[in-house]
Design a protein around this motif. Structure first.
Motif, PDB file in Angstrom:
ATOM      1  N   PHE A  93      24.191   5.118-100.753  1.00  0.00           N
ATOM      2  CA  PHE A  93      24.728   5.035 -99.390  1.00  0.00           C
ATOM      3  C   PHE A  93      25.389   3.656 -99.261  1.00  0.00           C
ATOM      4  O   PHE A  93      24.684   2.672 -98.966  1.00  0.00           O
ATOM      5  CB  PHE A  93      23.609   5.205 -98.364  1.00  0.00           C
ATOM      6  N   GLN A  96      24.659   0.846 -96.745  1.00  0.00           N
ATOM      7  CA  GLN A  96      23.401   0.092 -96.804  1.00  0.00           C
ATOM      8  C   GLN A  96      23.606  -1.336 -97.309  1.00  0.00           C
ATOM      9  O   GLN A  96      22.702  -2.169 -97.221  1.00  0.00           O
ATOM     10  CB  GLN A  96      22.390   0.823 -97.698  1.00  0.00           C
ATOM     11  N   PHE A 120      10.571   6.005 -98.375  1.00  0.00           N
ATOM     12  CA  PHE A 120      11.697   6.947 -98.410  1.00  0.00           C
ATOM     13  C   PHE A 120      12.846   6.305 -99.191  1.00  0.00           C
ATOM     14  O   PHE A 120      13.987   6.286 -98.757  1.00  0.00           O
ATOM     15  CB  PHE A 120      12.160   7.300 -96.997  1.00  0.00           C
ATOM     16  N   TYR A 122      14.489   6.684-101.998  1.00  0.00           N
ATOM     17  CA  TYR A 122      15.626   7.363-102.638  1.00  0.00           C
ATOM     18  C   TYR A 122      15.932   6.764-104.013  1.00  0.00           C
ATOM     19  O   TYR A 122      15.011   6.495-104.807  1.00  0.00           O
ATOM     20  CB  TYR A 122      16.786   7.204-101.668  1.00  0.00           C
ATOM     21  N   ASP A 141       8.809   7.302-102.948  1.00  0.00           N
ATOM     22  CA  ASP A 141       9.611   8.458-102.530  1.00  0.00           C
ATOM     23  C   ASP A 141       8.891   9.719-102.984  1.00  0.00           C
ATOM     24  O   ASP A 141       8.205   9.716-104.001  1.00  0.00           O
ATOM     25  CB  ASP A 141      11.021   8.407-103.141  1.00  0.00           C
ATOM     26  N   ALA A 142       9.055  10.795-102.212  1.00  0.00           N
ATOM     27  CA  ALA A 142       8.347  12.048-102.517  1.00  0.00           C
ATOM     28  C   ALA A 142       8.977  12.787-103.685  1.00  0.00           C
ATOM     29  O   ALA A 142       8.341  13.612-104.323  1.00  0.00           O
ATOM     30  CB  ALA A 142       8.367  12.943-101.284  1.00  0.00           C
ATOM     31  N   SER A 143      10.245  12.468-103.975  1.00  0.00           N
ATOM     32  CA  SER A 143      10.968  13.235-104.995  1.00  0.00           C
ATOM     33  C   SER A 143      10.900  12.562-106.361  1.00  0.00           C
ATOM     34  O   SER A 143      11.392  11.437-106.530  1.00  0.00           O
ATOM     35  CB  SER A 143      12.429  13.410-104.567  1.00  0.00           C
ATOM     36  N   ASP A 167       5.175   9.936-104.044  1.00  0.00           N
ATOM     37  CA  ASP A 167       4.127  10.366-103.105  1.00  0.00           C
ATOM     38  C   ASP A 167       4.706  10.568-101.716  1.00  0.00           C
ATOM     39  O   ASP A 167       5.825  10.125-101.421  1.00  0.00           O
ATOM     40  CB  ASP A 167       3.018   9.302-103.038  1.00  0.00           C
ATOM     41  N   ASP A 168       3.928  11.218-100.885  1.00  0.00           N
ATOM     42  CA  ASP A 168       4.260  11.330 -99.467  1.00  0.00           C
ATOM     43  C   ASP A 168       4.021   9.967 -98.839  1.00  0.00           C
ATOM     44  O   ASP A 168       2.976   9.351 -99.073  1.00  0.00           O
ATOM     45  CB  ASP A 168       3.363  12.386 -98.809  1.00  0.00           C
ATOM     46  N   CYS A 169       4.982   9.477 -98.054  1.00  0.00           N
ATOM     47  CA  CYS A 169       4.867   8.109 -97.521  1.00  0.00           C
ATOM     48  C   CYS A 169       3.625   7.928 -96.658  1.00  0.00           C
ATOM     49  O   CYS A 169       2.923   6.919 -96.769  1.00  0.00           O
ATOM     50  CB  CYS A 169       6.127   7.755 -96.731  1.00  0.00           C
ATOM     51  N   ASP A 189      13.616   4.277 -94.498  1.00  0.00           N
ATOM     52  CA  ASP A 189      14.879   4.966 -94.262  1.00  0.00           C
ATOM     53  C   ASP A 189      14.623   6.458 -94.275  1.00  0.00           C
ATOM     54  O   ASP A 189      15.067   7.187 -95.161  1.00  0.00           O
ATOM     55  CB  ASP A 189      15.852   4.575 -95.379  1.00  0.00           C
ATOM     56  N   PRO A 191      14.441  10.451 -93.612  1.00  0.00           N
ATOM     57  CA  PRO A 191      15.418  11.494 -93.299  1.00  0.00           C
ATOM     58  C   PRO A 191      15.110  12.070 -91.926  1.00  0.00           C
ATOM     59  O   PRO A 191      14.048  11.803 -91.369  1.00  0.00           O
ATOM     60  CB  PRO A 191      15.159  12.537 -94.388  1.00  0.00           C
ATOM     61  N   GLY A 194      12.021  16.025 -93.623  1.00  0.00           N
ATOM     62  CA  GLY A 194      11.670  15.847 -95.028  1.00  0.00           C
ATOM     63  C   GLY A 194      10.345  16.505 -95.324  1.00  0.00           C
ATOM     64  O   GLY A 194       9.610  16.920 -94.418  1.00  0.00           O
ATOM     65  N   ARG A 195      10.091  16.615 -96.615  1.00  0.00           N
ATOM     66  CA  ARG A 195       8.803  17.200 -97.027  1.00  0.00           C
ATOM     67  C   ARG A 195       8.199  16.308 -98.090  1.00  0.00           C
ATOM     68  O   ARG A 195       8.900  15.821 -98.973  1.00  0.00           O
ATOM     69  CB  ARG A 195       9.015  18.603 -97.585  1.00  0.00           C
ATOM     70  N   GLY A 196       6.889  16.128 -97.985  1.00  0.00           N
ATOM     71  CA  GLY A 196       6.181  15.376 -99.017  1.00  0.00           C
ATOM     72  C   GLY A 196       5.969  16.268-100.235  1.00  0.00           C
ATOM     73  O   GLY A 196       6.267  17.459-100.177  1.00  0.00           O
ATOM     74  N   TYR A 231      19.662   7.879 -90.328  1.00  0.00           N
ATOM     75  CA  TYR A 231      20.942   8.596 -90.377  1.00  0.00           C
ATOM     76  C   TYR A 231      20.959   9.691 -89.329  1.00  0.00           C
ATOM     77  O   TYR A 231      21.923  10.411 -89.199  1.00  0.00           O
ATOM     78  CB  TYR A 231      21.106   9.268 -91.749  1.00  0.00           C
TER      79      TYR A 231
END
Ligand SMILES: C[S@@+](CC[C@H](N)C(=O)[O-])C[C@H]1O[C@@H](n2cnc3c(N)ncnc32)[C@H](O)[C@@H]1O
Length: 280
Positions: A93, A96, A120, A122, A141-143, A167-169, A189, A191, A194-196, A231
């Motif tokens: 982004f 940023q 979060f 990213y 970050d969860a991803s 992990d889930d924040c 930051d 979303p 979002g999903r953990g 955002y």
């Protein structure tokens, strides 16, 4: 409005009719942008290397010519991977940069080792900027895929000190509270939705205020800053300022829209950021 006008390797060439045409180190990409409700006389598809086309539930990239699967762009000595991805993302982004600049200066001017928690996080733009400024960074970050991308960006900048967590924040913060692990600076930051990793639902309007309150419990007794970026369309900077003031007190809170300059002389709005600062 804080405008990210310090890029040499990235620019917004033109905007209009729901689209933005950008140059990423010379590669021209055309992407949808819901904020762009004004018109343009230009044919933005002319001379474009690739353009993202929306379709039901997602979309796909169309290539007018062979471009690298991924390449790098640089900003003030930092390097980042650019890769056309799902949901019209490119992995960075650029707006940023206004926050990277501010946080790097705060960390360098503090003259002490700052423990930063990036939530979060990213692909790690902020993690790389803060670590390069001398901070000890924890990146959450969860991803798993995004954390792998962040590790690639860290390697690209010869950084090996960043601690990466998938992990889930909220779960992570709960655990840090139990462990009494504290941080001098917190970046988030989130979303809009979002999903953990285990499906934990995140909805900004419902969760943000409680989440910031929770994060206060892992702030050290010598805090430097707490930064919230969003955002979420329509979330005013003043809302972010009020959340920061209601949790950390009214003093030294700044919040503003952030954006990118375009070659047409317009500003492309890209959300809002707010920061709570503590005198060092
Ligand atoms: C908009 S991106 C953040 C952009 C980033 N800060 C930047 O400037 O590069 C939101 C990130 O939040 C992550 N995320 C969404 N829900 C999450 C959750 N519950 N816990 C942890 N990460 C989550 C997503 O995987 C995504 O990488």
């Amino acid at each position: 409005m804080r405008v990210a006008d310090s890029w040499k390797d990235y620019r917004v060439i033109a905007t209009g009719d729901g689209q933005k045409l950008e140059s990423w180190a010379g590669v021209k990409l055309l992407r949808p942008d819901p904020q762009v409700i004004w018109h343009t006389k230009k044919d933005l598809k002319e001379g474009v290397d690739a353009f993202y086309e929306r379709k039901e539930g997602g979309g796909f990239w169309n290539y007018n010519k062979k471009i690298p699967e991924q390449w790098t762009i640089s900003w003030q000595g930092l390097k980042f991977v650019v890769k056309p991805m799902g949901f019209k993302h490119t992995g960075i982004f650029p707006e940023q940069a206004v926050n990277w600049q501010m946080m790097s200066k705060l960390i360098k001017d503090s003259g002490r080792e700052i423990k930063v928690l990036n939530l979060f996080a990213y692909t790690g733009g902020a993690s790389v900027a803060c670590a390069k400024a001398g901070a000890k960074v924890t990146h959450v970050d969860a991803s798993k895929g995004m954390v792998e991308r962040a590790k690639e960006n860290a390697k690209l900048n010869d950084l090996s000190s960043i601690r990466f967590i998938v992990d889930d924040c909220e779960k992570f913060i709960q655990r840090e509270i139990r462990r009494e692990n504290f941080y001098d600076a917190i970046i988030m930051d989130p979303p809009s939705y979002g999903r953990g990793p285990s499906g934990e639902m995140w909805k900004l309007e419902d969760n943000l205020a409680d989440f910031v309150e929770l994060c206060k419990k892992v702030l050290s007794d010598k805090p430097l800053f707490v930064l919230i970026n969003s955002y979420t369309t329509g979330l005013q900077p003043t809302v972010i300022a009020n959340i920061l003031k209601s949790v950390f007190g009214n003093s030294n809170v700044e919040a503003d829209e952030i954006g990118l300059p375009t070659d047409e002389g317009l500003i492309l709005p890209c959300g809002a950021s707010g920061v709570k600062l503590w005198k060092n």
